[in-house]
Design an enzyme around this catalytic site. Structure first.
Site, PDB file in Angstrom:
ATOM      1  N   HIS A  76       0.836  -1.207   0.000  1.00 36.77           N
ATOM      2  CA  HIS A  76       0.000   0.000   0.000  1.00 36.77           C
ATOM      3  C   HIS A  76       0.867   1.252   0.000  1.00 36.77           C
ATOM      4  O   HIS A  76       1.788   1.363   0.797  1.00 36.77           O
ATOM      5  CB  HIS A  76      -0.918   0.025   1.233  1.00 36.77           C
ATOM      6  N   TYR A 204      -8.929   5.465   8.070  1.00 41.31           N
ATOM      7  CA  TYR A 204      -8.980   5.761   9.507  1.00 41.31           C
ATOM      8  C   TYR A 204      -9.967   6.913   9.665  1.00 41.31           C
ATOM      9  O   TYR A 204      -9.756   7.986   9.100  1.00 41.31           O
ATOM     10  CB  TYR A 204      -7.611   6.212  10.033  1.00 41.31           C
ATOM     11  N   PRO A 296      -3.596  -0.255  19.153  1.00 37.75           N
ATOM     12  CA  PRO A 296      -3.425  -0.732  17.774  1.00 37.75           C
ATOM     13  C   PRO A 296      -3.456   0.350  16.696  1.00 37.75           C
ATOM     14  O   PRO A 296      -3.107   0.070  15.550  1.00 37.75           O
ATOM     15  CB  PRO A 296      -4.598  -1.710  17.594  1.00 37.75           C
ATOM     16  N   LYS A 300       1.528  -0.660  15.193  1.00 37.83           N
ATOM     17  CA  LYS A 300       2.962  -0.720  15.504  1.00 37.83           C
ATOM     18  C   LYS A 300       3.368  -1.975  16.296  1.00 37.83           C
ATOM     19  O   LYS A 300       4.555  -2.271  16.406  1.00 37.83           O
ATOM     20  CB  LYS A 300       3.371   0.522  16.324  1.00 37.83           C
ATOM     21  N   TYR A 388       4.343   6.358  10.279  1.00 36.37           N
ATOM     22  CA  TYR A 388       3.465   5.255   9.856  1.00 36.37           C
ATOM     23  C   TYR A 388       4.252   4.178   9.100  1.00 36.37           C
ATOM     24  O   TYR A 388       4.069   2.992   9.353  1.00 36.37           O
ATOM     25  CB  TYR A 388       2.327   5.799   8.987  1.00 36.37           C
TER      26      TYR A 388
HETATM   27  C1  PHB Z   1      -5.714  -4.454  11.046  1.00 39.25           C
HETATM   28  O1  PHB Z   1      -5.772  -4.753   9.838  1.00 39.25           O
HETATM   29  O2  PHB Z   1      -6.090  -5.253  11.910  1.00 39.25           O
HETATM   30  C2  PHB Z   1      -5.177  -3.139  11.429  1.00 39.25           C
HETATM   31  C3  PHB Z   1      -4.690  -2.282  10.459  1.00 39.25           C
HETATM   32  C4  PHB Z   1      -4.208  -1.046  10.806  1.00 39.25           C
HETATM   33  C5  PHB Z   1      -4.219  -0.649  12.115  1.00 39.25           C
HETATM   34  C6  PHB Z   1      -4.680  -1.491  13.109  1.00 39.25           C
HETATM   35  C7  PHB Z   1      -5.173  -2.745  12.762  1.00 39.25           C
HETATM   36  O3  PHB Z   1      -3.766   0.590  12.427  1.00 39.25           O
END
Ligand code: PHB
Ligand code: APR
Length: 393
Positions: A76, A204, A296, A300, A388
């Site tokens: 990505h 997000y 989460p 990280k 990130y």
């Molecule tokens: C996930 O795919 O579970 C996931 C992806 C990004 C995040 C947290 C969890 O920031």
């Protein structure tokens, strides 16, 4: 009868940290034995986040377990931030010349387990009452019980890769160990479903109803989350209720593209920041969740675990090649510097994206102002993107 073994490194815990370390050490010619409390099936089925930094991808290549990831993983180049009903893209690649790999931790674990088995490396699953002794002496010892049989492993070093609920951290005496913790007053209700993701990249979302995240495991499997109070029970959420709530937190275009389907899994996870110091005590080296937890947001956790393992693998390799212990002595400090930077980022991104009950409407306005600044200032976007995709080792 007691099973007695001698090895160079005893690894406690067969999560991603323990298994990755085992594979890297094996390729460096260093013997290791893995001891795990759960069954292999249980370990292989756990569902967790799925965004890998380049540093993690490189270590998986170094460990020889990157083939399926490169075949099936999704690179990505960016993600979307959604606030005030509008999406804004953060172009990770343009901002940092780097990208991330979307590949589930469940798959990483399976690849590592398979490689360990193929190499015939000793692994002991379903070991109870694991104890670690001799950490300040000339030889360390890991003992436990497997189906009524005693297991006794003598080792030069012990890698404590047994996660937040493991035993290894508690081997550090109370007057030496310091812990730092922040518990957030909300959790994530997550759902996994075999439906195509709502968008090609992650979204997000900051909304007045709370945070939401649209993630994926593949082009046909989606992983979605919504912020809920930490006391929330998963039984209160039907699949329909989850889909309805997620749709309410998305922009109209995304909501209209949402494909619904039955949940393969649904669970509530608490959010916590936690660090234990020091990460080394005598012959014990902590790595991964045994030493630190991040919320989460930003994914990280696994990446930080992989970075610890990378440092430990380098330090142990240097020690066995040349007898020099400088890198082992520097391990804790090197890790903790990176750990605290990732803790800061995860705390910041969490605080920016979630409804914080104590902050009220003023807090929501401040978040929206910061998000507005983030997506319109190249300097601010770059700081987000740099963290990130992951700081260099
Ligand atoms: C996930 O795919 O579970 C996931 C992806 C990004 C995040 C947290 C969890 O920031
Ligand atoms: N004896 C042996 N094994 C144990 C013990 C014990 N007393 N206690 C725990 N374990 C095992 C657990 O069953 C688990 O398989 O240690 C393993 C630890 O694995 P993880 O919790 O996955 O931790 P880690 O390998 O450091 O992985 C970090 O996992 O939680 C995520 O976000 C985190 O992605 C990150 C990754």
């Amino acid at each position: 009868m007691t099973i007695q073994l001698k090895t160079q490194v005893a690894i406690v815990g067969a999560g991603p940290s323990g298994l990755l370390l085992g594979q890297l050490l094996h390729r460096a010619g260093i013997d290791n034995v893995v001891v795990e409390r759960q069954s292999a099936d249980y370990v292989a089925a756990r569902i967790r986040a799925g965004v890998l930094e380049q540093v993690t991808v490189d270590l998986l290549r170094e460990a020889g377990v990157d083939q399926r990831m490169h075949r099936e993983g999704l690179p990505h180049d960016g993600f979307d931030l959604l606030f005030k009903g509008q999406r804004h893209r953060i172009d990770l690649h343009a901002l940092t010349q780097r990208r991330v790999m979307v590949y589930g931790q469940t798959e990483v674990t399976r690849d590592l387990m398979q490689a360990r088995q193929a190499a015939g490396l000793p692994s002991h699953y379903e070991v109870e009452d694991v104890r670690i002794d001799g950490l300040q002496g000339s030889i360390a010892e890991v003992t436990g019980q497997h189906q009524g049989q005693a297991l006794r492993i003598q080792a030069d070093f012990v890698a404590g890769c047994d996660g937040y609920h493991g035993v290894s951290r508690s081997c550090i005496p109370a007057d030496v160990l310091r812990t730092y913790e922040k518990v957030y007053p909300f959790g994530w209700l997550g759902m996994l479903a075999d439906v195509p993701p709502v968008s090609d990249e992650l979204i997000y979302a900051n909304t007045e109803r709370g945070f939401a995240l649209c993630s994926m495991r593949s082009r046909t499997r989606s992983r979605y989350y919504v912020q809920v109070p930490s006391s929330e029970r998963v039984e209160n959420w039907s699949d329909e209720a989850f889909w309805d709530e997620l749709a309410r937190r998305l922009d109209p275009q995304a909501a209209s593209h949402l494909t619904r389907g039955p949940a393969l899994e649904k669970s509530v996870a608490p959010l916590r920041s936690f660090v234990a110091e020091p990460m080394r005590w005598g012959r014990l080296f902590l790595a991964g969740d045994a030493a630190h937890i991040v919320p989460p947001t930003g994914a990280k956790g696994l990446n930080l675990a992989a970075a610890d393992v990378g440092y430990l693998w380098q330090a142990l390799s240097a020690y066995y090649q040349s007898g020099q212990s400088q890198a082992l002595d520097a391990y804790a400090e090197r890790c903790l510097r990176r750990v605290w930077r990732a803790e800061r980022f995860s705390w910041w991104f969490t605080s920016l994206m979630h409804q914080l009950p104590a902050e009220g409407e003023f807090g929501q306005k401040i978040q929206e102002a910061e998000l507005d600044y983030l997506v319109h200032s190249e300097a601010a976007s770059k700081a987000l993107a740099e963290n990130y995709v992951g700081l260099p080792l």
